[in-house]
Design an enzyme around this catalytic site. Structure first.
Site, mmCIF file in Angstrom:
data_model
loop_
_atom_site.group_PDB
_atom_site.id
_atom_site.type_symbol
_atom_site.label_atom_id
_atom_site.label_comp_id
_atom_site.label_asym_id
_atom_site.label_seq_id
_atom_site.Cartn_x
_atom_site.Cartn_y
_atom_site.Cartn_z
ATOM 1 N NE ARG A 34 -1.272 2.560 2.792
ATOM 2 C CZ ARG A 34 -0.719 3.698 3.230
ATOM 3 N NH1 ARG A 34 -0.636 4.744 2.442
ATOM 4 N NH2 ARG A 34 -0.250 3.768 4.450
ATOM 5 C CG ASP A 35 3.605 4.113 2.972
ATOM 6 O OD1 ASP A 35 3.584 5.030 2.145
ATOM 7 O OD2 ASP A 35 4.248 4.192 4.031
ATOM 8 C CG HIS A 227 5.240 4.645 9.020
ATOM 9 N ND1 HIS A 227 4.346 3.818 8.388
ATOM 10 C CD2 HIS A 227 5.863 5.327 8.038
ATOM 11 C CE1 HIS A 227 4.431 3.995 7.068
ATOM 12 N NE2 HIS A 227 5.350 4.905 6.840
ATOM 13 C CG HIS A 229 9.512 7.488 5.556
ATOM 14 N ND1 HIS A 229 8.864 8.250 4.615
ATOM 15 C CD2 HIS A 229 8.650 6.495 5.862
ATOM 16 C CE1 HIS A 229 7.671 7.738 4.359
ATOM 17 N NE2 HIS A 229 7.507 6.674 5.112
ATOM 18 C CB CYS A 260 11.404 10.436 -0.008
ATOM 19 S SG CYS A 260 10.963 11.826 1.054
#
Ligand code: MG
Length: 327
Positions: A34-35, A227, A229, A260
């Site tokens: 998904r992400d 979460h 990054h 990103c």
């Protein structure tokens, strides 16, 4: 000087050194389908997404976010949410989650057989305005509306908070503001939270400060996932900081899928393989087989047309390749 010699069959794996005071088990919440995919420009056919998810699960992934029931106009990559849900076949013990932006999305998700949903809010006004076309308060009330309806339908609800550490317009985000949002989402019906470092600017001290602020608002660390990054290379250091605070659920994307959007060409999501390598090195169980996972990521990398940015995927695949060249 000749090229360095390598053993013929080398299967690298992390050496286990458990640390006192850390969890012995961690839930890896896989966000790649998904992400990850929603940030990729190459539109992937439904059948390939289904195969990817099934490969991830076969590699031991026990929690996976499948897709999003947003308007197909917003995110064309995820316009096939219904078809994907109809085609994917998962063992009962797998926790499968779908993202829903509003009541219409919730209705679609329930009709498609969703068993857990996720809602999202922003910790900054600019991100709320630019990305969600609302305010922080507007996003919270929409999320609470969905969470209330989902709970009435018997579904657990994960609440994402984006931009928990900083955003490109407002800079550093006060930890108290995120803590207040966390409290509001749990009071509004969310059963768990995911605190997102959407632009990857968090550092370990900031992580500990945020978790302390959240706990001071009465939020149990068991209700919180992180979460991260890897945009600035801090994701694993941040995971370690969160582990020392007792966090046992981490979001990551197989192969580091998802670029990103705020730093063109830069890495977004922490790669699941990088996360799992460190966790296994700490003696923390995840249930995931690293080699099978790296194979699944390499398979998807071929479909999206660029190599995985994951250090672990790159190293595992290249050590295997150099071993096979010698035999
Ligand atoms: Mg992400």
């Amino acid at each position: 000087m000749s090229a360095p010699e390598q053993p013929a069959a080398w299967s690298p794996a992390p050496h286990r050194f458990p640390q006192a005071g850390l969890p012995t088990q961690v839930r890896v919440y896989e966000v790649g389908p998904r992400d990850g995919l929603q940030a990729e420009t190459e539109v992937i056919p439904t059948a390939a997404k289904v195969e990817f998810i099934e490969r991830l699960v076969a590699a031991g992934v026990g929690t996976v976010e499948l897709t999003s029931f947003v308007s197909p106009r917003w995110i064309p990559q995820l316009a096939d949410a219904e078809q994907l849900m109809a085609q994917v076949s998962l063992p009962d013990e797998v926790r499968a989650v779908v993202l829903v932006p509003n009541l219409r999305g919730l209705d679609r998700a329930i009709a498609a057989g969703a068993t857990e949903v996720a809602v999202f809010v922003s910790a900054t006004e600019e991100f709320a305005k630019r990305n969600l076309n609302t305010t922080i308060a507007g996003a919270v009330s929409a999320a609470v509306e969905v969470a209330t309806a989902a709970r009435a339908a018997g579904l657990p609800v994960r609440g994402y908070i984006s931009m928990c550490f900083g955003d490109p317009w407002e800079g550093s985000v006060p930890v108290e503001r995120v803590a207040d949002l966390a409290r509001e989402l749990l009071d509004g019906g969310c059963t768990s939270l995911s605190l997102g470092d959407t632009i990857g600017v968090a550092t370990p001290g900031h992580v500990r400060a945020l978790l302390a602020a959240v706990q001071a608002r009465g939020v149990d660390v068991d209700q919180v996932a992180m979460h991260f990054h890897d945009t600035y290379g801090q994701a694993l250091a941040n995971v370690y900081a969160a582990l020392t605070a007792g966090v046992t659920e981490f979001d990551s994307a197989a192969g580091g899928l998802g670029r990103c959007p705020y730093a063109k060409g830069a890495t977004g999501n922490l790669a699941t393989e990088d996360l799992v390598w460190m966790l296994h090195g700490l003696g923390i169980e995840t249930g995931i087989d690293l080699n099978s996972l790296a194979d699944a990521s390499a398979w998807m990398a071929d479909r999206i047309g660029h190599a995985s940015p994951s250090r672990v995927v790159t190293a595992l695949l290249s050590s295997r390749r150099s071993a096979s060249h010698q035999t």
